[in-house]
Design a protein around this motif. Sequence first.
Motif, PDB file in Angstrom:
ATOM      1  N   UNK A  21     -26.112 -22.499  -3.128  1.00 43.67           N
ATOM      2  CA  UNK A  21     -26.242 -21.255  -3.620  1.00 43.67           C
ATOM      3  C   UNK A  21     -27.934 -21.642  -4.642  1.00 43.67           C
ATOM      4  N   UNK A  25     -31.569 -20.621  -3.550  1.00 45.49           N
ATOM      5  CA  UNK A  25     -32.169 -19.140  -4.470  1.00 45.49           C
ATOM      6  C   UNK A  25     -31.823 -18.341  -5.320  1.00 45.49           C
ATOM      7  N   UNK A  27     -28.777 -18.140  -7.758  1.00 48.89           N
ATOM      8  CA  UNK A  27     -27.848 -17.630  -7.053  1.00 48.89           C
ATOM      9  C   UNK A  27     -27.568 -16.043  -8.653  1.00 48.89           C
ATOM     10  N   UNK A  30     -28.938 -13.781  -9.055  1.00 51.52           N
ATOM     11  CA  UNK A  30     -28.331 -12.331  -8.256  1.00 51.52           C
ATOM     12  C   UNK A  30     -27.398 -11.939  -8.758  1.00 51.52           C
ATOM     13  N   UNK A  31     -26.463 -12.522  -9.123  1.00 49.19           N
ATOM     14  CA  UNK A  31     -25.363 -11.781 -10.087  1.00 49.19           C
ATOM     15  C   UNK A  31     -25.340 -11.168 -11.492  1.00 49.19           C
ATOM     16  N   UNK A  35     -25.043  -7.492 -11.599  1.00 52.42           N
ATOM     17  CA  UNK A  35     -24.256  -6.711 -12.671  1.00 52.42           C
ATOM     18  C   UNK A  35     -24.448  -6.041 -13.829  1.00 52.42           C
ATOM     19  N   UNK A  79     -24.465  -2.493  -6.108  1.00 49.60           N
ATOM     20  CA  UNK A  79     -23.735  -4.384  -6.760  1.00 49.60           C
ATOM     21  C   UNK A  79     -23.786  -5.218  -5.193  1.00 49.60           C
ATOM     22  N   UNK A  80     -23.037  -4.386  -4.820  1.00 45.88           N
ATOM     23  CA  UNK A  80     -22.874  -5.324  -2.720  1.00 45.88           C
ATOM     24  C   UNK A  80     -24.652  -5.403  -2.393  1.00 45.88           C
ATOM     25  N   UNK A  83     -26.259  -8.482  -3.528  1.00 47.57           N
ATOM     26  CA  UNK A  83     -25.748  -9.588  -2.938  1.00 47.57           C
ATOM     27  C   UNK A  83     -27.170  -9.332  -1.947  1.00 47.57           C
ATOM     28  N   UNK A  84     -26.735  -7.913  -1.029  1.00 47.95           N
ATOM     29  CA  UNK A  84     -27.244  -7.978   0.679  1.00 47.95           C
ATOM     30  C   UNK A  84     -28.982  -8.399   0.646  1.00 47.95           C
TER      31      UNK A  84
END
Lengths: 115, 564
Positions: A21, A25, A27, A30-31, A35, A79-80, A83-84
């Motif tokens: 990942x 992309x 990651x 993303x994190x 956060x 938060x979710x 990622x989605x």
Amino acid sequence: MEQAQADKNNSAIRPVLFCECLEKDGIVRRVAAALLGGYAFTWGFTALGTTCLVALGMGYAEAEVAMLLLAFLIFLIVFLWAFAAVRIDRVWKVLGGGAVLMTVMAWVMQHLLLH
Amino acid sequence: MFNGFRIAMTWVHTWFGLVLGFVLMVCFFFGALSVFDREIDRWAIPETRFEPQPMPSFDRLLLPVLEQQLSPDEQEYAANMPKLHDAGKGPMTPRLELPVDEYWAYTTHRDPVLAAGGGFRVPHPKDPTLENHIHGRVTIDPRSGTVLRDDALKIGSDWFYPLHYKLQWEWKDLGYWIVGLAAFSMLAALVTGVIIHRKIFREFFTFRPWKQTQRSALDLHNMTGVVALPFHFFFSFTGLVIFASFFYFPLSHTLLKPLHDQHAVLEAQRAGLPYERAGVAVPMASVDAMVREAKRRWAARDMAGEVGFLTVTHVGDANSFVSIYRAGSDRVSLVGEGIHFKASTGEVQYEDPPRAAVSEINEFLTGLHLQHFEHWLLRWLYVLGGLLGAVCIATGFVFFVEKRKRQHAKMGGQGSRVVDALAVTTVTGMVIAAVGMLVANRLLPIDLPGKGDWEKWVFWAVWALTMAHAFWRSAPVAQGRLNPAWCEQCWALGVLAIAAVLLNWVTTGDHLIKTVFTDTYWAVAGVDLSLLGCALIAFWVGRKLMRPTTYEKNAVNRALALHE
């Protein structure tokens, strides 16, 4: 034949690798969005909610508790979603923009309530 | 990468669960031990092994002890006095000459000993609007007024308990933040876990211990995750809420401070409790009489109870007041129904008003987490829930390793080897550190200066040792086999746990026949029995790990059959 079966099993349970990942992309971005962006968004949401509830006549302590009970659920959702979501730039726009907007609105609201 | 919703959720579950799972192990395990923190204290400090006592007389017993034996803490004085003191206004007051400004005393239905303390005023503060206190605390035997040695560490309530919410990492409050992130990851892991496993009800009833380790680890992971899902979610969530206004979202100290302060002033005006000292010395009326009045008023509200918490603010001043709070043994919500008295006359000044609906909900939720009420069955269910959480996280580690180790072995990767060694450290290593601390507590001489600090060092040293051992023995994982450290640490744990029980017997004379049958004392018996249970499980697992699993045996048989 046993070998083929084993291979098939193997691909079915093939693990999601961290590095995979990271390369494809970003990651880390993303994190960070989930956060930091999520935290900032929740901060603004909680602040604005508290001032709104106070404006509606609720006591401050009461309003703060109400918003803090909601805060972690809101944080969890955004938060979710970070990622989605398909596009990371949109995540940043909504979370960053929302955070700034709501924090400023909370600050203005507080100013109005105090004077 | 995130071209699928479920894949994205799986990624979050795997990586947040893995990285913060090591912290979550600490939270769940030591959280489970915290349920019986007072009982562990009794085990660790044998001179306090007697029945819980109610709040003693303040006038006759507590006040003389506090006046004569309470002093500002040396370390806190050294650290904070230079920061709070304004050198421009005069010389710094020596530690033992600081005037006292506040007293408090606290007990629960499980405390034989009483925690008490006070705040000492900094006479020339830099910022007079701050609290400007140097604190001191003592532990008192309420039967006699004897003060306990201050280096007798309460291993349960002053070590295991704070470990589960701040990791004893004081610097920059970083411990709270790491635990907060871990608790939040637990919430995320629970939601994503449900999303990943669509067939949640079927998996709930699925456990195949005879299958290969990977399969049974996953079954156990799903089962422990689902069976206690509300428990896990509730404790992670309320844990976050408890600290939210101090650490995670401190709006009232930052962005909304003006609004908060305005309401706080209004609130204080309504209560009429003076914020500052008047500067006129006035002696204090009988506090025992105030306690009687408070109990009478609680009884009149149909909630008769004992005193749990008592404070005296602005000690010895005309503005001094005494606040008396109810012990929360009989209700979930952690509320004190505080009644405040004017200290000089003993008349009631203010009663805490009934709370509004939102606060009611909040106090119920946090009260359910902190569990100060008396309910022994629920207490044990909490332990069970906490341990199920720990099993859920640990099996997550095992599944992670089992799923990857053969592949890593093929590719020459070391990832699963590192994760496995860390898993050993946070599963068996952590329990060994906790039990090792109890063993040290019984082995170190009772009059050793700074005994409590030695115990803390043993705890960290043993834990570090288990980690070193886990990494040292981890080579087989890189070849797709099992780390022998799992098995070896199980045996070590079993031996240590038995040793702790025997040492308790030898050093205090409290063996199980005595504490269960002839002179029943469940606090110590419970810790001893739990240690024995832990030893049994450790030996059983250690034995199982020494044998090849059924799956491995079948694999060998298959290979032999093919060969023939």
